[in-house]
Scaffold this active site. Structure first.
Site, PDB file in Angstrom:
ATOM      1  N   LYS A  20       0.681  -1.140  -0.107  1.00 44.35           N
ATOM      2  CA  LYS A  20      -0.094   0.026  -0.050  1.00 44.35           C
ATOM      3  C   LYS A  20       0.921   1.293  -0.033  1.00 44.35           C
ATOM      4  O   LYS A  20       0.441   2.383  -0.325  1.00 44.35           O
ATOM      5  CB  LYS A  20      -0.835   0.033   1.125  1.00 44.35           C
ATOM      6  CG  LYS A  20      -2.033   0.987   1.371  1.00 44.35           C
ATOM      7  CD  LYS A  20      -2.765   0.781   2.624  1.00 44.35           C
ATOM      8  CE  LYS A  20      -3.702   1.911   2.902  1.00 44.35           C
ATOM      9  NZ  LYS A  20      -4.291   1.926   4.196  1.00 44.35           N
ATOM     10  N   LEU A  21       2.133   1.193   0.362  1.00 43.43           N
ATOM     11  CA  LEU A  21       2.925   2.191   0.446  1.00 43.43           C
ATOM     12  C   LEU A  21       2.574   3.183   1.466  1.00 43.43           C
ATOM     13  O   LEU A  21       2.143   4.469   1.185  1.00 43.43           O
ATOM     14  CB  LEU A  21       3.251   3.125  -0.691  1.00 43.43           C
ATOM     15  CG  LEU A  21       4.074   2.164  -2.203  1.00 43.43           C
ATOM     16  CD1 LEU A  21       4.149   2.890  -3.190  1.00 43.43           C
ATOM     17  CD2 LEU A  21       5.271   1.554  -1.595  1.00 43.43           C
ATOM     18  N   THR A  22       2.505   2.606   2.550  1.00 42.54           N
ATOM     19  CA  THR A  22       2.182   3.688   3.936  1.00 42.54           C
ATOM     20  C   THR A  22       3.478   4.267   4.359  1.00 42.54           C
ATOM     21  O   THR A  22       4.631   4.141   3.411  1.00 42.54           O
ATOM     22  CB  THR A  22       1.652   2.761   5.071  1.00 42.54           C
ATOM     23  OG1 THR A  22       2.787   1.825   5.523  1.00 42.54           O
ATOM     24  CG2 THR A  22       0.672   1.752   4.895  1.00 42.54           C
TER      25      THR A  22
ATOM     26  N   ALA B 297       1.991  -5.241   7.257  1.00 39.63           N
ATOM     27  CA  ALA B 297       1.196  -4.950   8.873  1.00 39.63           C
ATOM     28  C   ALA B 297       1.687  -3.469   9.077  1.00 39.63           C
ATOM     29  O   ALA B 297       2.569  -2.826   8.514  1.00 39.63           O
ATOM     30  CB  ALA B 297       2.023  -5.964   9.668  1.00 39.63           C
TER      31      ALA B 297
ATOM     32  N   THR C 166       5.340 -12.628  14.856  1.00 38.38           N
ATOM     33  CA  THR C 166       6.395 -11.878  15.798  1.00 38.38           C
ATOM     34  C   THR C 166       6.378 -12.689  17.210  1.00 38.38           C
ATOM     35  O   THR C 166       5.503 -13.066  17.634  1.00 38.38           O
ATOM     36  CB  THR C 166       6.159 -10.481  15.992  1.00 38.38           C
ATOM     37  OG1 THR C 166       7.089  -9.822  17.125  1.00 38.38           O
ATOM     38  CG2 THR C 166       4.836 -10.058  16.425  1.00 38.38           C
ATOM     39  N   ASP C 167       7.625 -12.725  17.812  1.00 37.89           N
ATOM     40  CA  ASP C 167       7.719 -13.126  19.098  1.00 37.89           C
ATOM     41  C   ASP C 167       6.682 -12.415  19.999  1.00 37.89           C
ATOM     42  O   ASP C 167       6.783 -12.619  20.976  1.00 37.89           O
ATOM     43  CB  ASP C 167       9.284 -13.518  19.642  1.00 37.89           C
ATOM     44  CG  ASP C 167      10.019 -12.052  19.632  1.00 37.89           C
ATOM     45  OD1 ASP C 167       9.541 -10.868  19.070  1.00 37.89           O
ATOM     46  OD2 ASP C 167      11.219 -11.908  20.060  1.00 37.89           O
ATOM     47  N   GLU C 168       6.516 -11.151  19.711  1.00 39.93           N
ATOM     48  CA  GLU C 168       5.913 -10.229  20.895  1.00 39.93           C
ATOM     49  C   GLU C 168       4.402 -10.800  20.928  1.00 39.93           C
ATOM     50  O   GLU C 168       3.658 -10.509  21.982  1.00 39.93           O
ATOM     51  CB  GLU C 168       5.810  -8.814  20.111  1.00 39.93           C
ATOM     52  CG  GLU C 168       7.036  -8.162  19.744  1.00 39.93           C
ATOM     53  CD  GLU C 168       7.223  -6.710  19.593  1.00 39.93           C
ATOM     54  OE1 GLU C 168       6.363  -6.234  20.249  1.00 39.93           O
ATOM     55  OE2 GLU C 168       8.256  -6.386  19.099  1.00 39.93           O
TER      56      GLU C 168
ATOM     57  N   TYR D 121      -0.225  -3.594  19.209  1.00 39.21           N
ATOM     58  CA  TYR D 121       0.414  -4.236  18.155  1.00 39.21           C
ATOM     59  C   TYR D 121       0.583  -5.924  18.366  1.00 39.21           C
ATOM     60  O   TYR D 121      -0.017  -6.412  17.506  1.00 39.21           O
ATOM     61  CB  TYR D 121       1.825  -3.586  18.050  1.00 39.21           C
ATOM     62  CG  TYR D 121       2.771  -4.419  17.178  1.00 39.21           C
ATOM     63  CD1 TYR D 121       2.492  -4.639  15.794  1.00 39.21           C
ATOM     64  CD2 TYR D 121       3.891  -5.191  17.583  1.00 39.21           C
ATOM     65  CE1 TYR D 121       3.431  -5.408  14.942  1.00 39.21           C
ATOM     66  CE2 TYR D 121       4.860  -5.872  16.793  1.00 39.21           C
ATOM     67  CZ  TYR D 121       4.442  -6.130  15.457  1.00 39.21           C
ATOM     68  OH  TYR D 121       5.158  -7.018  14.578  1.00 39.21           O
TER      69      TYR D 121
ATOM     70  N   LYS E 266      -1.410  -9.021  16.129  1.00 47.26           N
ATOM     71  CA  LYS E 266      -0.688  -9.863  15.473  1.00 47.26           C
ATOM     72  C   LYS E 266      -1.081 -11.119  15.871  1.00 47.26           C
ATOM     73  O   LYS E 266      -1.107 -11.995  15.198  1.00 47.26           O
ATOM     74  CB  LYS E 266       0.790  -9.747  15.571  1.00 47.26           C
ATOM     75  CG  LYS E 266       1.531  -8.428  14.771  1.00 47.26           C
ATOM     76  CD  LYS E 266       1.645  -8.597  13.331  1.00 47.26           C
ATOM     77  CE  LYS E 266       2.416  -9.710  12.736  1.00 47.26           C
ATOM     78  NZ  LYS E 266       2.496  -9.674  11.207  1.00 47.26           N
TER      79      LYS E 266
ATOM     80  N   ASN F 115      13.371  -9.423  17.355  1.00 46.45           N
ATOM     81  CA  ASN F 115      13.789  -8.075  16.579  1.00 46.45           C
ATOM     82  C   ASN F 115      14.825  -8.142  15.690  1.00 46.45           C
ATOM     83  O   ASN F 115      15.936  -8.590  15.780  1.00 46.45           O
ATOM     84  CB  ASN F 115      14.286  -6.985  17.798  1.00 46.45           C
ATOM     85  CG  ASN F 115      13.140  -6.602  18.818  1.00 46.45           C
ATOM     86  OD1 ASN F 115      12.519  -7.490  19.355  1.00 46.45           O
ATOM     87  ND2 ASN F 115      12.998  -5.394  18.808  1.00 46.45           N
TER      88      ASN F 115
END
Ligand code: NAD
Ligand code: TYD
Length: 353
Positions: free
Chosen positions: A38-40, A87, A134-136, A159, A163, A188
């Protein structure tokens, strides 16, 4: 020549996505690689200048929430593999605008899952939907232990909650409709093309401009850092060899307390800029902590290493030095991404800390 595979990579103009696109375009000239982005603020086609002319690469500007666009792409490009990275990715922004994270990370992912399900219509031979997580999503560790694939999902920030929601939907599509999915959860990342809202590129940019280096809280939080090209190589291996339905943790066994990382980076910057030792570190400023700041992330990547034979190839000192060298050699990249809305973001985020 008909391509052997036609792969849709979402978010390929972002930090990690651009390294994945480059790797896939170069390693697999027989594949057709379609990058949908989307090119945010975080997407930047400058990240892909070196591959944009490749005959096996094609870029489409668009939103993963756009169901009609997805249906067209799946039909026209005969997509048989998806590597889904698109994301909203920054914890601090998620604290300000959680709904944007729900929109892209959850609704966008489900829209993409539905498009794949419609297009493949139960004919799953040779198909693969790979979700990058992600590990988060595992939450926060205290000083002992590691995240394994069996660690319960326990996200702590908007966030990571978004996810985790997307991970659950990916698994649900496998369970309910047999969609051939695979997932990975990485620690990370750092490296070239990292947007300077995240810790390492923000510090490099601020040192280059002689600005304060904001360290949240006491700098005691721990992160497990992996060079972005090692993440891209893990994604390549999991896309090709991962077992359908499985989750793979990705990490480099490289835990650093934030303040120790900041000191190491300052040392490297002093050397590279020919400054007196200690100059960059004198810019360190302790600021108000992030609300709900996860204390520690640490990944156990044994499954990926033993079952699929992947291991990281870049040690931290080398990767960090390469990263610093890239930013110093590409000031125009930093200049472009830090103009306009970045300035407003930075002003708002750090003004009252
Ligand atoms: P990034 O923010 O640099 O890039 C995200 C990309 O997605 C951008 O190019 C953006 O334009 C695009 N995008 C956003 N919304 C979109 C939409 N609705 N439709 C199409 N494109 C959209 O993120 P990143 O750091 O490269 O992370 C990529 C993926 O890897 C994310 O899914 C993230 O959760 C995951 N991840 C990141 C890290 C990390 O350390 N950065 C670690 C583990 C996992
Ligand atoms: P970040 O790069 O935002 O990644 P994540 O929150 O997804 O781990 O932050 C990495 C660590 O650095 C995290 O503990 C928060 C901290 N941090 C700072 O101390 N100062 C900053 O200006 C930023 C952006 C992060």
């Amino acid at each position: 020549m008909k391509p052997v595979r036609s792969i849709l990579i979402t978010g390929g103009a972002g930090f990690i996505g651009s390294h994945v696109v480059r790797r896939m375009v170069r390693q697999y000239p027989q594949y057709h690689i379609l990058n949908l982005d989307k090119l945010t603020y975080a997407g930047n086609l400058e990240n892909l200048r070196d591959v944009e002319g490749s005959p096996n690469y094609h870029f489409v500007k668009g939103d993963i929430c756009d169901s009609a666009l997805l249906d067209n792409l799946f039909a026209e490009e005969k997509i048989d593999g998806v590597i889904h990275l698109a994301a909203e990715s920054h914890v601090d922004r998620s604290l300000e605008s959680p709904l944007e994270f729900v929109q892209t990370n959850i609704i966008g992912t489900v829209t993409l899952l539905q498009a794949a399900k419609r297009a493949w219509a139960g004919k799953y031979e040779g198909k693969r939907f790979y979700h990058i997580s992600t590990d988060e999503v595992y939450g926060s560790l205290d000083h002992g232990g590691y995240f394994t694939e069996q660690t319960p999902i326990d996200p702590q920030s908007p966030y990571s909650a978004s996810k985790a929601g997307s991970d659950h939907f990916v698994k649900a599509f496998h369970n309910s409709y047999k969609l051939p999915v695979v997932l990975s959860r990485c620690s990370n990342n750092y490296g070239p093309n990292h947007f300077p809202e995240k810790l390492i590129p923000l510090l490099i940019n601020n040192i280059m401009q002689n600005k304060p280096l904001p360290v949240y809280g006491k700098g005691e939080n721990v992160r497990d850092w992996l060079f972005v090209e090692d993440h891209a190589s893990a994604i390549d291996v999991i896309f090709h060899k991962g077992i359908t339905g499985n989750v793979y943790n990705i990490g480099g066994n490289n835990e650093w307390k934030n303040i120790d990382l900041v000191m190491l980076l300052c040392q490297i910057m002093d050397q590279k800029l020919g400054k007196v030792a200690g100059s960059s570190a004198s810019l360190i400023t302790y600021v108000t902590d992030r609300p709900g700041h996860d204390l520690r992330y640490a990944i156990d990547a044994t499954r990926l290493q033993t079952e699929l034979g992947w291991k990281p190839s870049v040690d931290f000192q080398t990767g960090l030095t390469k990263t610093v060298e890239w930013y110093l050699a590409n000031p125009q990249w930093l200049e472009h991404v830090t103009s306009g809305s970045y300035r407003e973001y930075y002003q708002e985020m750090y003004a009252n800390r």
